[in-house]
Design a protein around this motif. Structure first.
Motif, PDB file in Angstrom:
ATOM      1  N   CYS A 173       0.841  -1.187   0.000  1.00  0.00           N
ATOM      2  CA  CYS A 173       0.000   0.000   0.000  1.00  0.00           C
ATOM      3  C   CYS A 173       0.880   1.242   0.000  1.00  0.00           C
ATOM      4  N   LYS A 180      -1.221 -10.480   3.545  1.00  0.00           N
ATOM      5  CA  LYS A 180      -2.312 -10.649   2.586  1.00  0.00           C
ATOM      6  C   LYS A 180      -3.382 -11.534   3.200  1.00  0.00           C
ATOM      7  N   ASN A 183     -10.281 -10.122   1.798  1.00  0.00           N
ATOM      8  CA  ASN A 183     -10.983  -8.837   1.744  1.00  0.00           C
ATOM      9  C   ASN A 183     -10.131  -7.647   2.175  1.00  0.00           C
ATOM     10  N   GLN A 185      -7.837  -4.584   1.478  1.00  0.00           N
ATOM     11  CA  GLN A 185      -7.511  -3.663   0.402  1.00  0.00           C
ATOM     12  C   GLN A 185      -6.736  -2.475   0.977  1.00  0.00           C
ATOM     13  N   CYS A 186      -6.165  -1.682   0.086  1.00  0.00           N
ATOM     14  CA  CYS A 186      -5.394  -0.521   0.512  1.00  0.00           C
ATOM     15  C   CYS A 186      -6.292   0.708   0.633  1.00  0.00           C
ATOM     16  N   MET A 194     -12.223  -4.407   3.755  1.00  0.00           N
ATOM     17  CA  MET A 194     -13.228  -3.556   3.133  1.00  0.00           C
ATOM     18  C   MET A 194     -14.652  -3.942   3.512  1.00  0.00           C
ATOM     19  N   HIS A 370     -10.424   5.499  -5.956  1.00  0.00           N
ATOM     20  CA  HIS A 370      -9.720   4.707  -6.973  1.00  0.00           C
ATOM     21  C   HIS A 370      -9.481   5.538  -8.223  1.00  0.00           C
ATOM     22  N   GLN A 375     -10.232  -0.604 -11.094  1.00  0.00           N
ATOM     23  CA  GLN A 375     -10.146  -0.623  -9.634  1.00  0.00           C
ATOM     24  C   GLN A 375     -11.521  -0.431  -9.012  1.00  0.00           C
ATOM     25  N   TYR A 378     -13.663  -3.584  -9.495  1.00  0.00           N
ATOM     26  CA  TYR A 378     -13.215  -4.645  -8.592  1.00  0.00           C
ATOM     27  C   TYR A 378     -13.693  -4.372  -7.165  1.00  0.00           C
ATOM     28  N   PHE A 379     -13.634  -3.102  -6.764  1.00  0.00           N
ATOM     29  CA  PHE A 379     -14.071  -2.717  -5.425  1.00  0.00           C
ATOM     30  C   PHE A 379     -15.536  -3.098  -5.200  1.00  0.00           C
ATOM     31  N   ASP A 382     -16.046  -7.026  -5.188  1.00  0.00           N
ATOM     32  CA  ASP A 382     -15.474  -7.656  -4.002  1.00  0.00           C
ATOM     33  C   ASP A 382     -16.280  -7.305  -2.754  1.00  0.00           C
TER      34      ASP A 382
END
Length: 386
Positions: A173, A180, A183, A185-186, A194, A370, A375, A378-379, A382
Motif C-alpha cells: 500500500c 495478505k 478482503n 484492500q489498501c 473492506m 480509486h 479498480q 473490482y471494489f 469484491d
C-alpha cells in the motif's frame, strides 16, 4: 494597460517587446526607453557599463533570468551561452523539469554525460549485464533487486517502496507492506478489511468507526468524515470536497457553498441572480456525490459505469457503459451509448469528458478512492460478493 509582454519598470510599465527598462548609473528610478535607442544595449551594441542599461527587478527577493524576474523559491533559471557569446535564459520548475546545458527538459532526474560533467549516466556507462532502474541507477538483475535507489541482494523480487515484498502473501500500500488476508484492500498507506463496517476509507484516509465521536452512518467528504446528524454540508467537485456549517438559504455549487438569493449555479459555475424583470429560471445546488457514500442496497443493486462522451443542459451521453449487479457479481455491456436525462440543469454537476463515472437513473457519482475504472469495478464486486 496589461498583457503578457508588459513588465514593471520602477513606478512605470513597459512592453519588453519594443522597450527596455533603463537604470542610469546614479541609481535613479527606472524609466522605459525605446528598444532601438542608445539606452538599450541589447540592440545598440554599447558595451560601456557606465552608459549601458542595467536590467533590474523591482519586486523584493526576486532575481533576473534573461528579461524575466523570478522567485527562486518557486523557479530556477536555465542559462546557456551560445557560440556568438550571447546568453539564452528560460525559467523552469525544479519539481517537474531539469536544466541540462541550457535546455529545459521534463523530469526530475539528473543531466547525463558531457552536458553535466561528473553526473553519472546510466544508459551510457552501465556495464555488461546491467540494466537501468526506474531511477536511472545501473544494477545487475542477476545479482539483486533495486527499489527506489535501495539495492537488495535478492534477485527477481518485487518492490514496495524502498523494500522488497512477497506478493504471494503480502500486499503493498503505497510503499508499506501488510499481510495478505481475505478482503484486505489498501486505503492510502494503510490496509483494511473492506467488508468491516467499523472501517471506512475516504480518499486515502482510513477511519475506525469504533471511535465514540463517529456514528455508523457517517459519510465521506473528500478525506474527512461528515456526520449527517450534525448541521454540516459537504460540497464536492472532482477537484476537492469542502465541509461547511449548514446555513439556511445556501446550497452547493461544486465545492463552493453559495447564497441562493445572490447567486445561481449551473454546472459548477456561479453567476449573479437575474435582475427584476428578467425571465426567472429556478436553479438548484450542484455537487458531485461519492459512490463511497452509497448504502449497500444502492451500491450492490443495479448501477452503471461509463465514460462521459458529451453533456447538454438536459442530458448526458455515456459511452462504453457496463451494467453492474454487485450482489450477483454480474457485469454486462450496454449496447451503443446510454443517455441519462437531466431535466434540471443542475441535477448533475460539472463532468469531465473522457472520464468514467457511476450513475443510476437519477444521479451521477464519482469514485474518489480509486484512479481507474477497473479498480472501481473490482471494489464493487469484491465488497458486494457474499
Amino acid at each position: 494597460m496589461h498583457s503578457f509582454s508588459h513588465r514593471c519598470c520602477s513606478h512605470h510599465q513597459y512592453n519588453f517587446m519594443n522597450e527596455c527598462c533603463y537604470w542610469d548609473v546614479n541609481g535613479s528610478p527606472g524609466t522605459p526607453k525605446p528598444k532601438d535607442s542608445e539606452f538599450c544595449p541589447a540592440t545598440s551594441g554599447i558595451q560601456d557599463k557606465k552608459n549601458a542599461a542595467q536590467p533590474h527587478c523591482t519586486e523584493p527577493k526576486t532575481h533576473l533570468c534573461g528579461s524575466h524576474c523570478y522567485d527562486p523559491n518557486k523557479h530556477r533559471c536555465c542559462e546557456r551561452k551560445r557560440a556568438s557569446g550571447q546568453h539564452d535564459a528560460a525559467l523552469y520548475d525544479p519539481d517537474t523539469h531539469v536544466c541540462c546545458d541550457g535546455h529545459v527538459k521534463p523530469g526530475m532526474g539528473q543531466c547525463c554525460g558531457e552536458t553535466q560533467p561528473g553526473v553519472f549516466c546510466c544508459n551510457k556507462d552501465r556495464e555488461d549485464g546491467e540494466e537501468c532502474s526506474d531511477t536511472s541507477i545501473p544494477y545487475n538483475p542477476a545479482k539483486g533487486t533495486i527499489c527506489s535507489s535501495q539495492f537488495h541482494g535478492s534477485p527477481g523480487q518485487h518492490c514496495c517502496g524502498t523494500e522488497i515484498y512477497q506478493p504471494g502473501n503480502e500486499i503493498c500500500c503505497d510503499g508499506h507492506r501488510y499481510p495478505k488476508e481475505g478482503n484486505v484492500q489498501c486505503c492510502g498507506i494503510k490496509a483494511y478489511n473492506m467488508k468491516d463496517p467499523k472501517m471506512k476509507c475516504c480518499a486515502g484516509t482510513l477511519y475506525n468507526l469504533t471511535d465514540p465521536e463517529y456514528s455508523r452512518d457517517v459519510e465521506c467528504c473528500g478525506s474527512v468524515l461528515r456526520n449527517p446528524q450534525e448541521q454540516e454540508v459537504c460540497c464536492s467537485s472532482m477537484d476537492q470536497a469542502v465541509l461547511y456549517s449548514g446555513k439556511t438559504g445556501f446550497s452547493c455549487c461544486g465545492h463552493l457553498y453559495f447564497n441562493m438569493s445572490l447567486w445561481s449555479c449551473s454546472a459548477e459555475c456561479l453567476s449573479p441572480v437575474q435582475q427584476p424583470g428578467q425571465q426567472e429560471e429556478k436553479m438548484t445546488g450542484c455537487r458531485l456525490e461519492s459512490v463511497n457514500n452509497l448504502n449497500e442496497t444502492a451500491l450492490c443493486g443495479e448501477i452503471y459505469i461509463g465514460i462521459v462522451q458529451s453533456v447538454s443542459p438536459n442530458s448526458i451521453v455515456f459511452n462504453f457503459v457496463l451494467k453492474i449487479n454487485g450482489t450477483n457479481a454480474d457485469v454486462r455491456p450496454v449496447p451503443f451509448h446510454y443517455v441519462l436525462a437531466t431535466p434540471s440543469r443542475c441535477s448533475t454537476p460539472k463532468l469531465i469528458l473522457g472520464k468514467f463515472y457511476f450513475f443510476n437513473d437519477v444521479s451521477v457519482f464519482a469514485d474518489f478512492n480509486h484512479d481507474t475504472a477497473l479498480q472501481s469495478l473490482y471494489f464493487i464486486l469484491d465488497k458486494c460478493s457474499p
